[in-house]
Design a protein around this motif. Structure first.
Motif, PDB file in Angstrom:
ATOM      1  N   GLN A   1      -4.364  87.767 -33.723  1.00  0.00           N
ATOM      2  CA  GLN A   1      -5.364  88.739 -33.275  1.00  0.00           C
ATOM      3  C   GLN A   1      -4.746  89.740 -32.302  1.00  0.00           C
ATOM      4  N   TYR A   2      -4.025  89.213 -31.333  1.00  0.00           N
ATOM      5  CA  TYR A   2      -3.422  90.066 -30.309  1.00  0.00           C
ATOM      6  C   TYR A   2      -2.335  90.965 -30.906  1.00  0.00           C
ATOM      7  N   ILE A   3      -1.503  90.380 -31.782  1.00  0.00           N
ATOM      8  CA  ILE A   3      -0.397  91.145 -32.381  1.00  0.00           C
ATOM      9  C   ILE A   3      -0.929  92.277 -33.248  1.00  0.00           C
ATOM     10  N   ILE A   4      -1.886  91.959 -34.134  1.00  0.00           N
ATOM     11  CA  ILE A   4      -2.416  92.977 -35.054  1.00  0.00           C
ATOM     12  C   ILE A   4      -3.134  94.091 -34.291  1.00  0.00           C
ATOM     13  N   SER A   5      -3.917  93.706 -33.280  1.00  0.00           N
ATOM     14  CA  SER A   5      -4.694  94.699 -32.538  1.00  0.00           C
ATOM     15  C   SER A   5      -3.808  95.628 -31.717  1.00  0.00           C
ATOM     16  N   ASN A   6      -2.587  95.195 -31.418  1.00  0.00           N
ATOM     17  CA  ASN A   6      -1.691  96.014 -30.602  1.00  0.00           C
ATOM     18  C   ASN A   6      -0.591  96.700 -31.395  1.00  0.00           C
ATOM     19  N   ILE A   7      -0.692  96.641 -32.707  1.00  0.00           N
ATOM     20  CA  ILE A   7       0.202  97.434 -33.555  1.00  0.00           C
ATOM     21  C   ILE A   7      -0.563  98.687 -33.940  1.00  0.00           C
ATOM     22  N   LYS A   8      -0.152  99.805 -33.385  1.00  0.00           N
ATOM     23  CA  LYS A   8      -0.887 101.047 -33.615  1.00  0.00           C
ATOM     24  C   LYS A   8      -0.614 101.571 -35.020  1.00  0.00           C
ATOM     25  N   PRO A   9      -1.681 101.661 -35.858  1.00  0.00           N
ATOM     26  CA  PRO A   9      -1.468 102.225 -37.190  1.00  0.00           C
ATOM     27  C   PRO A   9      -1.384 103.740 -37.109  1.00  0.00           C
ATOM     28  N   THR A  10      -0.926 104.348 -38.171  1.00  0.00           N
ATOM     29  CA  THR A  10      -0.965 105.809 -38.218  1.00  0.00           C
ATOM     30  C   THR A  10      -2.421 106.248 -38.263  1.00  0.00           C
ATOM     31  N   ASP A  11      -2.648 107.525 -38.069  1.00  0.00           N
ATOM     32  CA  ASP A  11      -4.018 108.038 -38.046  1.00  0.00           C
ATOM     33  C   ASP A  11      -4.677 108.029 -39.424  1.00  0.00           C
ATOM     34  N   ASP A  12      -3.925 107.643 -40.436  1.00  0.00           N
ATOM     35  CA  ASP A  12      -4.475 107.568 -41.782  1.00  0.00           C
ATOM     36  C   ASP A  12      -5.627 106.559 -41.818  1.00  0.00           C
ATOM     37  N   SER A  13      -6.745 106.954 -42.386  1.00  0.00           N
ATOM     38  CA  SER A  13      -7.941 106.105 -42.396  1.00  0.00           C
ATOM     39  C   SER A  13      -7.735 104.814 -43.173  1.00  0.00           C
ATOM     40  N   LEU A  14      -6.900 104.862 -44.224  1.00  0.00           N
ATOM     41  CA  LEU A  14      -6.662 103.653 -45.025  1.00  0.00           C
ATOM     42  C   LEU A  14      -5.835 102.636 -44.246  1.00  0.00           C
ATOM     43  N   ASN A  15      -4.847 103.097 -43.480  1.00  0.00           N
ATOM     44  CA  ASN A  15      -4.080 102.180 -42.639  1.00  0.00           C
ATOM     45  C   ASN A  15      -4.966 101.558 -41.572  1.00  0.00           C
ATOM     46  N   MET A  16      -5.868 102.336 -41.037  1.00  0.00           N
ATOM     47  CA  MET A  16      -6.800 101.820 -40.040  1.00  0.00           C
ATOM     48  C   MET A  16      -7.750 100.801 -40.666  1.00  0.00           C
ATOM     49  N   ALA A  17      -8.139 101.043 -41.906  1.00  0.00           N
ATOM     50  CA  ALA A  17      -9.004 100.099 -42.615  1.00  0.00           C
ATOM     51  C   ALA A  17      -8.276  98.778 -42.874  1.00  0.00           C
ATOM     52  N   SER A  18      -6.976  98.856 -43.209  1.00  0.00           N
ATOM     53  CA  SER A  18      -6.164  97.639 -43.411  1.00  0.00           C
ATOM     54  C   SER A  18      -6.105  96.814 -42.134  1.00  0.00           C
ATOM     55  N   GLN A  19      -5.887  97.494 -41.014  1.00  0.00           N
ATOM     56  CA  GLN A  19      -5.815  96.793 -39.742  1.00  0.00           C
ATOM     57  C   GLN A  19      -7.150  96.142 -39.401  1.00  0.00           C
ATOM     58  N   ALA A  20      -8.233  96.858 -39.613  1.00  0.00           N
ATOM     59  CA  ALA A  20      -9.564  96.310 -39.313  1.00  0.00           C
ATOM     60  C   ALA A  20      -9.853  95.082 -40.171  1.00  0.00           C
ATOM     61  N   LEU A  21      -9.426  95.138 -41.431  1.00  0.00           N
ATOM     62  CA  LEU A  21      -9.630  94.009 -42.333  1.00  0.00           C
ATOM     63  C   LEU A  21      -8.821  92.793 -41.893  1.00  0.00           C
ATOM     64  N   SER A  22      -7.581  93.034 -41.466  1.00  0.00           N
ATOM     65  CA  SER A  22      -6.727  91.941 -40.998  1.00  0.00           C
ATOM     66  C   SER A  22      -7.256  91.333 -39.703  1.00  0.00           C
ATOM     67  N   LEU A  23      -7.784  92.173 -38.827  1.00  0.00           N
ATOM     68  CA  LEU A  23      -8.379  91.666 -37.580  1.00  0.00           C
ATOM     69  C   LEU A  23      -9.585  90.786 -37.860  1.00  0.00           C
ATOM     70  N   LYS A  24     -10.314  91.137 -38.890  1.00  0.00           N
ATOM     71  CA  LYS A  24     -11.484  90.349 -39.272  1.00  0.00           C
ATOM     72  C   LYS A  24     -11.081  89.008 -39.882  1.00  0.00           C
ATOM     73  N   MET A  25      -9.853  88.944 -40.408  1.00  0.00           N
ATOM     74  CA  MET A  25      -9.392  87.761 -41.149  1.00  0.00           C
ATOM     75  C   MET A  25      -8.631  86.763 -40.289  1.00  0.00           C
ATOM     76  N   TRP A  26      -7.561  87.214 -39.594  1.00  0.00           N
ATOM     77  CA  TRP A  26      -6.588  86.300 -39.006  1.00  0.00           C
ATOM     78  C   TRP A  26      -6.839  86.044 -37.522  1.00  0.00           C
ATOM     79  N   ASP A  27      -6.719  84.781 -37.118  1.00  0.00           N
ATOM     80  CA  ASP A  27      -6.872  84.407 -35.711  1.00  0.00           C
ATOM     81  C   ASP A  27      -5.511  84.052 -35.108  1.00  0.00           C
ATOM     82  N   ASN A  28      -4.940  82.900 -35.481  1.00  0.00           N
ATOM     83  CA  ASN A  28      -3.647  82.497 -34.929  1.00  0.00           C
ATOM     84  C   ASN A  28      -2.979  81.460 -35.814  1.00  0.00           C
TER      85      ASN A  28
END
Length: 547
Positions: A451-478
């Protein structure tokens, strides 16, 4: 007389039960057609997996719809997509996959059971019109360029080329032309079906114990099986006794897709000499104080282990490297014995405080290496040797900060932040992390805060990359790794991959996650294609003047 008869009958029953129990531990039916020297074996529990993820749920995926609506599919292919049981394969049965290599080739084999031989045959012919069919010893062999499938009304054995283990040039001496070697897949299937039981995994005690464990899947890794035919490994083995490391080196485990997590329980075995080393020099519980001293709550990941330093010398003796190590270390002013005395046996590596990139700037997280000190005089020799070898650790830099090291009576620390180093040695942090209760029982423990690692990896401003990050945050804990204890002649370990949703089984969650990520990736590919096409239109082709 009656009393003696009762005692005799009781003893007979107890003996029969004991014999039956021992027998069940030593034999299994699933290993009957798996060679003992297979490098990898996977067992899939179809009944368990289909109960956790139904085909109707899979049919809701976008990739399924894309395949199903393909007009090139025949009616029979669509019937399989509607219901996999139309393949004739028992989808709720056990499926075995194994990888085997020798000095020339490698192959992958899949074994399973059949419910309808006619449907199975139709599937094969629909999938490959050029396949040739022969009958031998009660089995039908369907062979194409890429695979050979042997089957009867009960089971199938499908073998595919796993790649050659020699360079192609080996097959054409004195030639610069690379020629791909051929592999007779049908002959391999014949050999598998003719495999003697005592040469198979059917009577392997450890494999039988593995299959007896309740699980959605089981895996078996044989280090020796992966080194078969490798010339480089063979040469090294002769020099440094690597055979003693590979022989008997088996790691086996059970995988379960539970609610909110994926649990993996594994055991690692070794040959006789290395096993005796484990027994004598296996570490004790990890040093929790070293974890608590980490001066940050923003923990990205940590790995800590405990070992008995004396075991290093014995391990090098097994490899025939003790003399070479002694000579090498003496050049830097210390001996192998100095190294053993210097270390108490605790090692920690941690990463904290990940900083999101801003613009073009890049800032490293805080990185920490810590080890416990045994005899201080011997440890000082190691520090002096490190300065001599590296030209002085203090002269090294990362970003604008210096790599620093420091010691007290307990610990030696290296980090990229002097304040961080000094705070760790002061021992005032008293940090508490949620995984620490898992670190109580064994000599090693690892933790990754996804959770901490994914949330602190800044994606590019591309909306699809941001959507990937949001999906991963919703999925993975530790991820939590623990274990290292020596039990029943093996090193035990437990892996726990925790998800954010704690109520739904992890197999369903992974299916949903994979589907949603594939939709995003498909959109990315479409965007890339559009960009390339636009660039081709805007960029004129070079012209050549005709003289």
């Amino acid at each position: 007389m009656k009393k003696n008869f009762i005692l005799l009958a009781s003893a007979t029953i107890m003996f029969a039960m004991l014999f039956s129990a021992c027998k069940s531990k030593k034999t299994n039916t699933l290993g009957r057609y798996i060679p003992q020297d297979a490098g990898l074996v996977m067992h899939i529990n179809g009944e368990s997996l289909t109960s956790k993820l139904s085909w109707d749920e899979i049919k809701k995926n976008s990739w399924y719809e894309e395949i199903y609506t393909d007009t090139a599919n025949s009616a029979f292919i669509k019937s399989i997509l509607d219901n996999p049981e139309n393949t004739g394969v028992n989808v709720k049965g056990d499926l075995i996959l194994f990888y085997l290599k020798d000095s020339s080739n490698a192959h992958v084999t899949i074994e399973g059971t059949i419910t309808d031989e006619a449907k199975f045959k139709k599937m094969l012919t629909e999938a490959n019109k050029d396949g040739k069919e022969t009958i031998k010893d009660g089995f039908t062999y369907f062979t194409s360029e890429k695979a050979s499938i042997a089957y009867n009304k009960e089971k199938f054995v499908a073998t595919m080329d796993g790649g050659n283990t020699k360079s192609y040039i080996d097959y054409v001496p004195d030639s610069s032309v690379a020629v791909k070697p051929t592999i007779d897949l049908a002959a391999i299937n014949t050999a598998i079906l003719a495999l003697a039981e005592d040469k198979s995994m059917a009577k392997n005690d450890k494999f039988s114990l593995l299959l007896a464990e309740k699980g959605d899947a089981h895996f078996w890794l044989n280090a020796k099986g992966f080194t078969n035919g490798m010339k480089g490994i063979a040469g090294a083995a002769a020099m440094v006794n690597l055979d003693k490391i590979y022989d008997g080196a088996i790691t086996m485990g059970t995988i379960n897709f539970d609610n909110g997590k994926i649990n993996i329980d594994a055991k690692s075995y070794a040959g006789k000499e290395v096993t005796e080393l484990y027994k004598k020099y296996n570490g004790s519980a990890v040093n929790k104080e070293m974890i608590q001293n980490i001066p940050s709550q923003n923990l990205a990941g940590v790995f800590i282990f405990n070992f008995k330093p004396e075991g290093i010398k014995e391990f090098l003796k097994i490899l025939n490297l003790d003399g070479l190590a002694t000579m090498g270390l003496s050049a830097y002013g210390f001996t192998l014995d100095d190294f053993i005395k210097a270390n108490k046996g605790d090692v920690l590596f941690a990463v904290t405080d990940i900083k999101k990139d801003t613009g073009m700037a890049t800032t490293l997280p805080n990185i920490l290496f810590a080890t416990s000190i045994g005899e201080k005089t011997s440890f000082n020799k190691l520090i002096d040797a490190g300065k001599k070898l590296g030209g002085g650790l203090a002269s090294m830099s990362a970003e604008t900060e210096k790599i620093t090291f420091n010691t007290n009576d307990k610990y030696f620390i290296i980090s990229n932040n002097k304040t961080y180093t000094d705070t760790y040695l002061a021992g005032t942090a008293k940090s508490v992390y949620p995984f620490m209760d898992k670190a109580a029982d064994g000599p090693f423990c690892g933790y990754a805060n996804l959770q901490y690692i994914i949330s602190n990896i800044k994606p590019t401003d591309d909306s699809l990359n941001m959507a990937s990050q949001a999906l991963s945050l919703k999925m993975w804990d530790n991820i939590i790794i623990s274990g290292g204890a020596f039990k029943d002649e093996a090193i035990t370990q437990h892996w726990e991959i925790n998800l954010m949703d704690k109520t739904t089984n992890s197999l369903k969650q992974m299916n949903t996650y994979a589907n949603e990520m594939s939709i995003i990736e498909k959109k990315k590919n479409a965007n890339r294609k559009s960009t390339w096409e636009n660039e081709e239109v805007l960029t004129p082709l070079p012209t050549t003047k005709i003289k």
